[in-house]
Each structure stands twice: as structure tokens, then as C-alpha cells.
Design a protein around this motif. Structure first.
Motif, PDB file in Angstrom:
ATOM      1  N   TYR A 119     -61.458   5.011 -16.522  1.00 40.91           N
ATOM      2  CA  TYR A 119     -61.209   3.389 -16.164  1.00 40.91           C
ATOM      3  C   TYR A 119     -59.669   2.995 -16.108  1.00 40.91           C
ATOM      4  O   TYR A 119     -59.565   2.263 -15.282  1.00 40.91           O
ATOM      5  CB  TYR A 119     -61.914   2.881 -17.726  1.00 40.91           C
ATOM      6  N   GLU A 120     -58.913   3.819 -16.653  1.00 43.16           N
ATOM      7  CA  GLU A 120     -57.386   3.727 -16.411  1.00 43.16           C
ATOM      8  C   GLU A 120     -57.327   3.746 -14.967  1.00 43.16           C
ATOM      9  O   GLU A 120     -56.628   3.206 -14.264  1.00 43.16           O
ATOM     10  CB  GLU A 120     -56.624   4.560 -17.397  1.00 43.16           C
ATOM     11  N   ALA A 121     -57.676   4.935 -14.425  1.00 38.73           N
ATOM     12  CA  ALA A 121     -57.500   5.420 -13.092  1.00 38.73           C
ATOM     13  C   ALA A 121     -58.109   4.384 -12.087  1.00 38.73           C
ATOM     14  O   ALA A 121     -57.261   3.936 -11.244  1.00 38.73           O
ATOM     15  CB  ALA A 121     -58.202   6.720 -12.747  1.00 38.73           C
ATOM     16  N   LEU A 122     -59.193   4.088 -12.234  1.00 40.08           N
ATOM     17  CA  LEU A 122     -59.831   2.839 -11.372  1.00 40.08           C
ATOM     18  C   LEU A 122     -59.257   1.632 -11.300  1.00 40.08           C
ATOM     19  O   LEU A 122     -58.953   0.966 -10.497  1.00 40.08           O
ATOM     20  CB  LEU A 122     -61.399   2.802 -11.561  1.00 40.08           C
ATOM     21  N   THR A 129     -64.104  -1.678 -14.280  1.00 35.33           N
ATOM     22  CA  THR A 129     -65.013  -0.890 -14.709  1.00 35.33           C
ATOM     23  C   THR A 129     -65.517  -1.362 -15.912  1.00 35.33           C
ATOM     24  O   THR A 129     -65.073  -2.408 -16.519  1.00 35.33           O
ATOM     25  CB  THR A 129     -64.309   0.390 -15.186  1.00 35.33           C
ATOM     26  N   ALA A 130     -66.933  -1.046 -16.162  1.00 35.13           N
ATOM     27  CA  ALA A 130     -67.669  -1.583 -17.298  1.00 35.13           C
ATOM     28  C   ALA A 130     -68.115  -0.551 -18.029  1.00 35.13           C
ATOM     29  O   ALA A 130     -68.650   0.554 -17.590  1.00 35.13           O
ATOM     30  CB  ALA A 130     -68.625  -2.385 -16.597  1.00 35.13           C
ATOM     31  N   VAL A 131     -68.210  -0.776 -19.423  1.00 31.39           N
ATOM     32  CA  VAL A 131     -68.558   0.358 -20.583  1.00 31.39           C
ATOM     33  C   VAL A 131     -69.592  -0.068 -21.335  1.00 31.39           C
ATOM     34  O   VAL A 131     -69.151  -1.252 -22.112  1.00 31.39           O
ATOM     35  CB  VAL A 131     -67.447   1.264 -20.856  1.00 31.39           C
ATOM     36  N   ILE A 132     -70.763   0.615 -21.459  1.00 33.05           N
ATOM     37  CA  ILE A 132     -71.428   0.074 -22.687  1.00 33.05           C
ATOM     38  C   ILE A 132     -71.768   1.287 -23.586  1.00 33.05           C
ATOM     39  O   ILE A 132     -72.264   2.327 -23.294  1.00 33.05           O
ATOM     40  CB  ILE A 132     -73.068  -0.246 -22.122  1.00 33.05           C
ATOM     41  N   ASN A 133     -71.300   1.151 -24.773  1.00 29.94           N
ATOM     42  CA  ASN A 133     -71.532   2.285 -25.782  1.00 29.94           C
ATOM     43  C   ASN A 133     -70.826   3.558 -25.922  1.00 29.94           C
ATOM     44  O   ASN A 133     -71.074   4.351 -26.616  1.00 29.94           O
ATOM     45  CB  ASN A 133     -73.030   2.027 -26.245  1.00 29.94           C
ATOM     46  N   PRO A 156     -62.207  -0.874 -21.129  1.00 34.55           N
ATOM     47  CA  PRO A 156     -62.277  -1.463 -19.607  1.00 34.55           C
ATOM     48  C   PRO A 156     -62.393  -2.973 -19.545  1.00 34.55           C
ATOM     49  O   PRO A 156     -62.409  -3.548 -20.605  1.00 34.55           O
ATOM     50  CB  PRO A 156     -63.546  -0.701 -18.959  1.00 34.55           C
ATOM     51  N   LYS A 157     -62.310  -3.617 -18.653  1.00 38.70           N
ATOM     52  CA  LYS A 157     -62.393  -5.003 -18.412  1.00 38.70           C
ATOM     53  C   LYS A 157     -63.489  -5.593 -19.002  1.00 38.70           C
ATOM     54  O   LYS A 157     -63.755  -6.301 -19.696  1.00 38.70           O
ATOM     55  CB  LYS A 157     -62.408  -5.336 -16.882  1.00 38.70           C
TER      56      LYS A 157
END
Ligand SMILES: [Zn+2]
Length: 418
Positions: A119-122, A129-133, A156-157
């Protein structure tokens, strides 16, 4: 800098074994298998969820990311860190320190700064980036908790974490209403549907932990009901795109798990004079001054397959008193995984990989005897399914997922662990 590339959806089904996916007759997983490139890949060691998810997110083994086990001794703070045998179990237990360690400190303090998350890289390259759980979520955006008492974290955002942090209001039901009935995956499905409908991401990490929960209770390769529920969570993403074909027109996809699962019949409670023992599932660590003596103290312990330690910078693998580093060649990527685990600054001086059929009881004496477990170097714990659609060939290790995603977007990894 990058032309428009299809957004990537990374689906991680916790504890899903290759054989279970290969035989899956559930519609959405079957559809994905028929449209992608598939292989069996290798996890990291210890093959335990917090370690594995950190490896997927950073592209490195524990020597790169620093997360050593489910439970470990923090020498700087002189205390145990316990991430919980499973995250759901920890939420249910409501233990304040455990929750703070697994939700907040894992990302804010334990995950090494020198490692870079995908996520940091992208997001450093201007992507979303989106993250669920997913329990390794460290990113560049500060998020306040919805629950009083939880501090702000950096993710991430777009970030949705077990109803504790939500970057957007989606109307999703509470994540931890009923774990046994799959409420966490249902929460993920609800948010995933919302995100796919709006198309607001370049990478979506869609993490489904409920399968592992069922597999611990029932044993490997029999949790068909739980797999059907994971499948319907994926169907929710398809539906949001207007169907499976439309979903694949718009997205590249990776499906994998974090580790395998092995049937266990017996549990051992380890104690070694002169060592602090941290044990859970099928891996344990000993913290102490004389690694050779500590390893030798377990020569007759039936639950221990291998005791591993470093001596003069070289790895030593010991089984029932015999020492031969060639023992590591019996395991998938055994030598590299064992070394990386030992070279983690947070690991114990001796690492233990469990014998077939055995598990190490955790701090509370809990175990899964009669069901499934994982954590060791053994192939059954270490092999994972790896399926890619619309990307390059599937990587041979979970540590290759980050590079595959970065390559797709033409983004270079800038820090260790690419
Ligand atoms: Zn597990």
C-alpha cells in the motif's frame, strides 16, 4: 507515469489448502480457476497468519518485516506480545492489550520501518489502495477509530477493519456479530460490493478469515460449508460488477491463502529450563542464552520435529539429537524459510517446528487437537494455492505477490522486501 491498468483484487482465503481449492465445486472459485493460471506456492515460516499476512503485504519473510509468531517476547518492552490464536477469537475475548497489539501495535510498532507495504509503495506512486480486514495494513493515511479507546492508525486510503476503522460509510453490518456463522466474511462482502460498485481503488485486498476458523475446528479439507460462504463473498464482488465475466473484464485477480492446515491429534505444553517459551499452533520459539543447550533439552520431546538455531552465523537443524542442515531440504523452501525466520530480530533464539499430528498448546493451554492446525515447515502447513487472472504467472511464494502487483502497475519497490 502508468497507463490505465486494470485494478487488482487480491482475495486471500485464510487457511485454504491447495487440495481444497483444486477440488472446489463452488461457482465463483470454480469460475476463477477456469479463467486463470494456477500453481501451488509456499508460505513463510512460522506458517501462522500474522507472519504470513505481513509477508504478503511486504514481499519479504520475517527477517524483512519483523513479525515472528502469533506470540513473542518483546525484549525492548520486557513483555509478551499476543496477537491471538485467531483474530476473531481475540475480538471475542476482548482483551485490551491483545487487541491493542494485534490491531494497532502490529502495524504502528512491530512491523519493521525498513519494510515497505504494497500500500505504501502503490500510494507513493499516486495509486489508491483499499484493505478489508487484512491484519497488515500499514499505509500513509491516518484513520480515526469508530470505537472509543482505539487510537488513530495509519492505513491505506480506503480502510475497513472489523468495524473498528472505516474510511467510508458503506452501511455494512457489524463484523463480529456471529463469528461461527461467518459474520466477518459477510462484513467483507458488504464492503467489497460497495467498493466494486464505485470502482474506487487500484488494489483491493479482500481478506476472508472465516474459512480458517472453521478449518481449525473441523480439520483440513472438510470445511465445505465455510468454503461455500467464502465463495458467496466472492460472488458479491461479481454481482457488484454485473456478473463474473464483467468482473474479469474490469479487474485483474489473485486468489491465494496464507498457509495450509494439518490434522492434529495431540497437544504438548512445552517447558524448558532456562528459556522463555512462546508457543501456539504448530510452531514455538525459545528465548534464552544458550540455543544449543535449549535445543538439546528437547531431543526426546515427541511434539518437536525440528529445533533450529544459529551458531556462528550458520543455521543448525536438530532432530532428536541429530544435526544436519540437509534435514531442511525435506520441506518446501525449508532452508530459506528457516533462516529468514531465525534472522528476524524479534524471533527467539531457537525455533521449533512441530512433528506430524502434534500441536503446541498456547499460553492459556488451548489447542485444536482433533481438528486442524498449522505453523510448521511441513508441506501440509506450508503449501498454498496461488491463482492469477490477468496478471503474470503466479508466484512460487506468498512473498512474490507484492512484486507481481507492483509490476502490473509499473511501480518499483523502493525499500527492502520487494
Ligand atoms: Zn489458523
Amino acid at each position: 507515469m502508468t497507463e490505465t491498468k486494470k485494478p487488482v483484487v487480491l482475495i486471500v482465503i485464510d487457511g485454504l489448502t491447495p487440495s481444497m481449492l483444486e477440488a472446489a465445486d463452488t461457482p465463483s472459485l470454480r469460475f476463477l480457476l477456469e479463467h486463470g493460471s494456477y500453481r501451488r506456492a509456499t508460505s513463510t515460516f512460522p506458517s501462522l497468519t500474522p507472519v504470513c499476512l505481513a509477508s504478503i503485504a511486504t514481499g519479504g519473510h520475517p527477517d524483512v518485516h519483523g513479525i515472528p509468531h502469533l506470540v513473542w517476547w518483546h525484549s525492548g518492552e520486557e513483555r509478551l506480545v499476543e496477537y491471538g490464536s485467531s483474530f476473531g477469537a481475540l475480538l471475542a475475548s476482548g482483551l485490551a492489550q491483545g487487541l491493542r497489539d494485534s490491531v494497532v501495535n502490529l502495524n504502528e510498532r512491530h512491523l519493521l520501518r525498513s519494510a515497505e507495504t504494497v500500500y505504501e509503495a502503490l500510494e507513493g506512486a499516486g495509486l489508491t489502495t483499499a484493505v478489508i480486514n487484512f491484519t497488515t495494513y500499514r499505509g500513509r493515511h491516518r484513520h480515526l477509530s469508530l470505537v472509543p479507546g482505539f487510537p488513530p492508525v495509519h492505513g491505506p486510503k480506503r480502510f475497513f477493519f472489523y468495524s473498528l476503522y472505516e474510511s467510508d460509510r458503506t452501511g455494512a453490518p457489524l463484523a463480529w456479530r456471529n463469528r461461527a456463522l461467518g459474520s466477518i466474511d459477510a462484513y467483507a462482502a458488504s464492503i467489497g460490493r460497495w467498493l466494486v460498485t464505485r470502482g474506487g481503488f487500484d488494489l483491493l485486498v479482500f481478506y476472508l478469515p472465516d474459512y480458517d476458523y472453521a478449518s481449525h475446528a473441523l480439520g483440513p479439507d472438510v470445511a465445505h460449508e465455510a468454503l461455500a460462504r467464502s465463495d458467496s463473498s466472492i460472488t458479491a464482488l461479481f454481482d457488484a460488477a454485473g456478473g463474473p465475466d464483467e468482473f474479469l473484464e474490469r479487474h485483474a485477480v489473485i486468489v491465494c491463502s496464507d498457509h495450509g492446515q494439518t490434522h492434529v491429534e495431540q497437544a504438548a505444553r512445552l517447558a524448558v529450563d532456562g528459556a522463555r517459551v512462546t508457543a501456539s499452533n504448530r510452531a514455538a520459539m525459545l528465548y534464552g542464552d544458550d540455543p544449543r543447550a535449549l535445543a538439546a533439552a528437547l531431543d526426546r520431546e515427541p511434539s518437536v520435529d525440528l529445533a533450529l538455531f544459529l551458531e556462528d552465523g550458520e543455521i543448525v537443524a536438530r532432530r532428536a539429537g541429530d544435526e544436519d542442515s540437509a534435514l531442511l531440504d525435506e520441506y518446501p523452501d525449508g532452508r530459506a524459510r528457516a533462516e529468514a525466520a531465525l534472522r528476524n530480530p524479534n524471533a527467539g533464539e531457537v525455533l521449533l517446528s512441530a512433528a506430524p499430528g502434534w500441536e503446541f498448546a498456547d499460553l492459556a493451554g488451548r489447542h485444536h487437537a482433533g481438528g486442524g492446525s498449522h505453523g510448521s515447515l511441513a508441506a501440509t502447513d506450508s503449501e498454498v494455492p496461488m491463482l492469477t487472472i490477468g496478471l503474470g504467472e503466479p508466484p512460487s511464494s506468498i512473498t512474490g505477490v507484492k512484486a507481481l502487483v507492483l509490476e502490473h502497475f509499473g511501480v518499483a519497490a523502493v525499500l527492502a522486501g520487494q
